[in-house]
Structure formats: C-alpha cells, structure tokens
Design a protein around this motif. Structure first.
Motif, PDB file in Angstrom:
ATOM      1  N   ARG A  46       4.621  20.882 -27.541  1.00  0.00           N
ATOM      2  CA  ARG A  46       5.470  22.076 -27.465  1.00  0.00           C
ATOM      3  C   ARG A  46       4.608  23.300 -27.165  1.00  0.00           C
ATOM      4  O   ARG A  46       3.528  23.469 -27.743  1.00  0.00           O
ATOM      5  CB  ARG A  46       6.175  22.255 -28.810  1.00  0.00           C
ATOM      6  N   SER A 152      20.416  28.809 -32.888  1.00  0.00           N
ATOM      7  CA  SER A 152      19.649  27.750 -33.550  1.00  0.00           C
ATOM      8  C   SER A 152      18.711  28.363 -34.594  1.00  0.00           C
ATOM      9  O   SER A 152      17.954  29.299 -34.300  1.00  0.00           O
ATOM     10  CB  SER A 152      18.842  26.994 -32.486  1.00  0.00           C
ATOM     11  N   LYS A 154      16.114  27.029 -35.953  1.00  0.00           N
ATOM     12  CA  LYS A 154      14.709  26.767 -35.610  1.00  0.00           C
ATOM     13  C   LYS A 154      14.212  27.766 -34.560  1.00  0.00           C
ATOM     14  O   LYS A 154      13.142  28.355 -34.700  1.00  0.00           O
ATOM     15  CB  LYS A 154      14.571  25.336 -35.083  1.00  0.00           C
ATOM     16  N   ASP A 157      13.813  31.221 -35.987  1.00  0.00           N
ATOM     17  CA  ASP A 157      12.582  31.305 -36.791  1.00  0.00           C
ATOM     18  C   ASP A 157      11.360  31.425 -35.882  1.00  0.00           C
ATOM     19  O   ASP A 157      10.458  32.219 -36.136  1.00  0.00           O
ATOM     20  CB  ASP A 157      12.429  30.056 -37.673  1.00  0.00           C
ATOM     21  N   GLU A 158      11.332  30.612 -34.826  1.00  0.00           N
ATOM     22  CA  GLU A 158      10.176  30.642 -33.919  1.00  0.00           C
ATOM     23  C   GLU A 158      10.092  31.985 -33.200  1.00  0.00           C
ATOM     24  O   GLU A 158       9.006  32.542 -33.026  1.00  0.00           O
ATOM     25  CB  GLU A 158      10.281  29.500 -32.902  1.00  0.00           C
TER      26      GLU A 158
END
Lengths: 205, 187
Positions: A46, A152, A154, A157-158
């Motif tokens: 990633r 989302s 996730k 947060d990213e």
C-alpha cells in the motif's frame, strides 16, 4: 466526488491556526508527503500520498495550482496491490504437484509447504499491478473545514493522519458529538447538558 | 473521556436528529426552516434501535415516511439510522442521504449543469455545496437547541410520541414497495 458528480463523504473541522501565508509553508510540506508509487521490487502492499486531483500524474504540487479561491483541493492517491488467494492456492497446488512428480511418495513437510507458499506470494506480489484510487480533499481555509470524499472509517483515519503529519493541524470529524459540542460552546453554555444526554426513549406505551 | 469515546457514546444524537427531522417534516408538510426550507423523506429510510440492537428495518418506496411500518418501528423505540431525502432551499432542490451515526452526506449533488471543469465552475460548485451545508447545519442547530434543553426536549418528545400514537391508529397509507427486516447498508 467533489470535483464532479455527487459528493459522498464526511466533513471535518480543522483544529489549530493556519498560517497567514500558507502557500509558502504548506507547499514544501505537501511535497514531503506527495504520493510515491510502490517500488515494484518491494513487498509493500500500500502507498498513500498527496496528488493534484486535477492532474494526478503531475508532480508539481505548488500551492497556486491547487488553490481555488479560498479553497485548496487536494487529491489523496492510494495504491494497493494484493495477491489473489484463489490464484495463490492454484499456484501452490501446481508447485506441490510438480514436487510430487519429481519425488513420488516423498512427503512434503508442513514447514516446507509454508515456505513455498510464502515465496510464491512474494513472487506474485512483485508481479501484481497496483490498483489506484483517488479521493478528494477540499479545504476551506478561512472556514477551517475539510470535506473528504469518503465515508470509510479506515480512509478517514488515514487521511486525517496524513493531513496532520503534513500540515501539523488536527482534523475532527463533524459528526453528532462535535457539532453538539460546538453548538453549546457557541451558545456560551457549559457542556453539562451534552454530557448528561442519554438516548431518548420514544417508545409508545 | 477521550474525544473518540465521546464521539462514539453520543452518536445516537445523529439518529435522534433524523427522527426529529422526519417527524417535523411530516407534521409541517415538509416546511422546516430556516426561511422556507423544505425537507421531504423518500426513497430509503432505515430504522434501528439505538446502539445497534439486533433488528433493523429498511423501508423503500416513494413515501416510506407515511407508512404504517414506519409508525410501528418508531412506536417500538427505533430511530431513523439513515435516510434519503429531498431538501428544497430557496426554491432549489437537493437530494441526498444522511447517515445518523456520523452525519455523513451521500449522493449530494449541486444543482448546476455539467460544465467544463474550469476553476470558476469548480469554485461555484464548492460554494453551492458549502451553502447547502450551512442550511443543513442551521436546521441541525435548531434541533440541538431543543435537544440540549431538558424542558424543550421533553415537550418535543411528548409531541413525537403523540404523533406516533395518533398515526398508529389512523395510518392507512399503502405499504412501501419493499419492506425488509434486518437489512444493513454500507455508507
């Protein structure tokens, strides 16, 4: 998306003071956290970083190219690559079958099977083409708000983590609690009523 | 309590907002304020018990807010967890969905023609979206003023219960097209 179609996503409040001339300071910060593709030879799965959403392959992240009036529009590019479990299983079966043909009757210990599977996974990962997703981040500097084109958890947060590392400013999602907190502060009331708030029982008896 | 814990523990306020908004909309033929802002629920309405107890109800149809199933779910104490709605602001119609837990927007499209995405067009688009959010926040602030006042909220909830009780007796609207029990949807 923000720049076309319809918007689906989350709003955030920017905490902290934005510099008077953000262009000078933030352009360098953006370059430090610009998107860098996954090194094909690595086993990284990633990669995530800033791009210009209106020209995602353009490496020039100068502030004036991203600014739109009081707004700055950023792209968050996320590349991911993964190995298909089905294909990995098929390749493993193929390799094990070859081994058995070479040494009929010989047992392949579990550790050896795991080692082969790991080696195959690395080989397939290196050969895999990453998939790319672009999310948009739209920052209204005077209003200290950020709109992000994803709901989302996730990704939010990213994005907030990268935003803080890039600009040194925290993002707080504009959800039920934070809006209520801001409302009580604006009304000059203490947070007592909010702290005491419990779910309302609307049942009809 | 950390901010993350506070965010999680007070997320029911978003569901209460959607439930209050649906009631207001039904009570006042859509006119909510500020000004002549109208809100109409339609498409999909999801109801759930606060804090995600097992059973959820998803209603789909032209006017699920008028259905007997919705009244039954509200009478059982379920709240609106997610809903599609139309907002009419200054005579301009916006469609969107809102998830109560986070107040995330879904499918919010500015009322402007597709154009060449030059800077002026994009800036106008951002201004329109922000303008809508200001109206949304003003309606939400009206809810919060009531919700965070013990006496005002007591009066609101009494009226909501009375409305549900009255509708339970009189609701004769045709059922929505599809009724699912236990459905779940992604944001």
């Amino acid at each position: 998306m923000i720049l076309s179609g319809s918007f689906s996503g989350r709003r955030h409040r920017v905490e902290g003071k934005t510099p008077a001339k953000p262009g000078e300071q933030f352009a360098k910060a953006l370059m430090r956290h610009a998107f860098v593709p996954i090194d094909p030879a690595s086993d990284k799965t990633r990669a995530l970083g800033w791009v210009n959403p209106r020209a995602i392959l353009d490496e020039d992240l100068r502030w004036d190219r991203l600014a739109l009036g009081p707004h700055v529009v950023l792209g968050l590019r996320i590349d991911t690559r993964k190995v298909s479990r089905t294909m990995l299983r098929a390749r493993l079966d193929q390799v094990l079958a070859e081994r058995r043909r070479e040494k009929p009757g010989a047992r392949i210990p579990r550790e050896e099977r795991l080692r082969i599977a790991k080696a195959l996974e690395t080989e397939m990962l290196v050969a895999a083409t990453p998939s790319t997703a672009i999310q948009e981040v739209w920052w209204n500097l005077p209003a200290s708000t950020v709109w992000f084109s994803s709901s989302s958890a996730k990704l939010n947060d990213e994005m907030t983590d990268l935003f803080e590392r890039t600009f040194g400013l925290k993002l707080v999602p504009l959800g039920p609690f934070t809006l209520a907190e801001a409302h009580t502060e604006a009304a000059g009331k203490g947070g007592g009523a909010l702290e005491r708030a419990k779910p309302t029982d609307l049942r009809v008896r | 309590m950390s901010i993350l814990e506070s965010i999680q523990s007070k997320s029911f306020l978003g569901q209460e907002f959607l439930t209050w908004l649906l009631w207001r909309s039904e009570e006042r033929s859509g006119v909510i304020g500020p000004g002549e802002t109208e809100v109409h629920f339609g498409g999909v309405v999801e109801l759930a018990a606060p804090f995600g107890e097992a059973e959820e109800v998803t209603l789909r149809g032209e006017n699920p807010a008028a259905s007997r199933e919705l009244v039954t779910a509200l009478g059982e104490g379920k709240l609106v967890a997610k809903a599609q709605m139309r907002w009419i602001v200054d005579g301009v119609e916006w469609t969107l969905s809102v998830r109560g837990e986070t107040l995330d927007f879904g499918g919010l499209k500015p009322p402007m023609k597709t154009g060449v995405p030059d800077p002026e067009w994009l800036e106008r688009r951002l201004e329109l979206l922000e303008g809508f959010a200001r109206v949304f926040d003003a309606v939400h602030a009206e809810f919060l003023t009531l919700r965070l006042s013990e006496s005002a909220w007591k009066s609101e909830t009494r009226q909501m219960r009375d409305w549900v009780a009255a509708r339970a007796q009189t609701a004769d609207a045709p059922p929505p097209e599809i009724v699912e029990i236990g459905g779940e949807d992604e944001a």
